[in-house]
Design an enzyme around this catalytic site. Structure first.
Site, PDB file in Angstrom:
ATOM      1  N   LYS A 203      28.688  12.024  40.669  1.00  0.00           N
ATOM      2  CA  LYS A 203      29.446  11.726  41.892  1.00  0.00           C
ATOM      3  C   LYS A 203      30.902  11.528  41.517  1.00  0.00           C
ATOM      4  O   LYS A 203      31.218  11.155  40.372  1.00  0.00           O
ATOM      5  CB  LYS A 203      28.914  10.452  42.561  1.00  0.00           C
TER       6      LYS A 203
ATOM      7  N   ASP B 280      31.677  15.288  50.422  1.00  0.00           N
ATOM      8  CA  ASP B 280      31.080  14.021  50.834  1.00  0.00           C
ATOM      9  C   ASP B 280      32.013  13.461  51.907  1.00  0.00           C
ATOM     10  O   ASP B 280      32.782  14.223  52.519  1.00  0.00           O
ATOM     11  CB  ASP B 280      30.929  13.072  49.630  1.00  0.00           C
TER      12      ASP B 280
END
Length: 451
Positions: free
Chosen positions: A114, A154
């Site tokens: 991430k 995201d």
């Protein structure tokens, strides 16, 4: 770990996984997996860097950029980039940790990672966002690649940002490769990718409905939080399947059905346009019986619902809200967001599941229920590798198959490792956690990452 800085979000994600592993028979049958957990909880690599860019007034601005490359035992690191003022290392480690096991549940060859920045895209011009993305990617491009690390979008990173970042990567590295997913359809993107997380969530819950003997979506009342990509397409798919959607929300407040009102396709299309301009739900004037509640989340305001789908952000369902959903007769709750429910809320749902058997609320964690998004990112990687583009129907069918397999894997693993009594629905949170963890741990052992 007192010598480390507090990381509350990551610690919560770790505790949720560790708790379900401890409360199963996994460690009794395989005590060596405790060592695997200790190793897997530490990222393989954490990259932090500064991002310097120029605003439209010619002023220098500086932000922090991150990439947490958590685990590559199953494939290249895979996980989104988040642009939001709240971004810090704890949040990215929690998201990366969850991503490891979510990706494992898809059955595709993807590790977990991430990244992102504390840059806030809201209120910025296109030129400012382009300059930020180019500066961000100049540094990140050293650490990623189609066979190394493949980021995606995201919160705060949509098609525009992916385009700017991809262009910067292509110029910086002199390569055209599938290094990012969520790309434009005319330069390597996949059909169904924008819809995938929301659609996959709805497909997953469909299997919950079927197994619990609750029929189909037809006539069900569905409460949804969020109003971004996941919430939008989950709502559209629910409506298509015959359900009534009674709420949406954003960080400013909630749009909730009043009396016999409901969210329409026209409402969702208008909200899509609103959100594309990064505007608040408070600025939307609904045509039907919908009321806007400032500063609220929908859960205590929606009344009786059959299904609840948190699709906004982490910790958006508290213990109090979980009790309200149970009291209002909610039978199914599945996370479209990552770690959407607090640990206390999950315990409420799991306690009800154990005590009320087949009539209880049934909870599905995000790492299983929302894995459709990253699954189609994985399918985009496959199409890029083959230099092919699959049809909408092909991708949608593959998504349905992946969600069915993720559901079955969590279900069967729960039956194998979690003790239950007659008539009790299997624990999907425990089953999904154990299934994802075991798959990753076995690959790590094969590679000599632990012994």
């Amino acid at each position: 770990m007192s010598h480390l800085a507090p990381e509350p979000e990551f610690e919560q994600a770790y505790k949720e996984l560790a708790f379900t592993l401890e409360n199963s028979t996994l460690f009794q049958k395989n005590p060596e997996y405790r060592t695997a957990l200790k190793v897997a909880s530490i990222p393989e690599r954490v990259i932090q860097f500064r991002v310097v860019w120029e605003d439209d007034a010619g002023n220098l601005q500086a932000n922090r950029g991150y990439r947490v490359q958590f685990n590559s035992a199953l494939g290249p690191y895979k996980g989104g980039l988040r642009l939001h003022p709240s971004v810090n290392l704890s949040i990215l480690k929690f998201l990366g940790f969850e991503q490891i096991f979510k990706n494992a549940l898809t059955g595709l060859m993807m590790g977990g990672g991430k990244g992102g920045s504390d840059f806030d895209p809201k209120g910025k011009s296109d030129a400012e966002i382009r300059r930020f993305c180019e500066s961000f990617m100049r540094e990140l491009s050293r650490h990623i690649g189609a066979d190394t690390d493949v980021p995606a979008g995201d919160i705060g990173v949509g098609g525009r940002e992916i385009g700017y970042m991809f262009g910067a990567y292509r110029r910086e590295r002199n390569k055209f490769e599938g290094v990012l997913t969520g790309k434009g359809l005319n330069w390597g993107g996949s059909l169904i990718r924008p819809e995938a997380t929301g659609y996959g969530l709805v497909y997953y819950v469909g299997h919950m409905l079927e197994l619990a003997g609750a029929g189909t979506y037809e006539g069900k009342r569905v409460a949804i939080s969020g109003s971004g990509n996941v919430a939008q397409y989950a709502a559209l798919k629910c409506i298509e399947l015959g359900a009534t959607v009674v709420s949406l929300s954003d960080s400013k407040g909630a749009l909730v059905a009043a009396d016999d009102g409901f969210v329409t396709v026209e409402d969702i299309e208008a909200i899509m346009q609103l959100k594309a301009k990064r505007q608040s739900l408070a600025e939307y004037t609904p045509k039907g019986k919908l009321q806007y509640i400032d500063g609220a989340r929908p859960w205590v305001h929606v009344g009786q619902v059959d299904i609840a789908l948190p699709c906004a952000t982490q910790n958006e369902v508290s213990q109090e809200e979980a009790l309200a959903l149970v009291a209002n007769g909610t039978r199914f709750i599945a996370e479209g967001s990552n770690m959407g429910c607090t640990l206390e809320a999950i315990e409420v749902f799991e306690k009800e599941r154990r005590e009320k058997k087949g009539e209880a609320i049934w909870y599905a964690p995000g790492k299983a229920a929302n894995c459709g998004g990253v699954a189609v990112s994985g399918l985009e990687m496959s199409q890029n590798s083959q230099r092919l583009a699959w049809t909408k129907d092909e991708v949608d069918q593959k998504l349905k198959d992946i969600m069915k397999n993720a559901f079955d894997l969590g279900l069967n693993t729960a039956k194998a490792y979690v003790e239950s009594t007659e008539g009790e629905l299997p624990s999907l949170v425990a089953g999904s956690n154990i299934a994802g963890f075991v798959k990753v741990a076995e690959a790590m052992r094969d590679h000599g990452d632990w012994w």
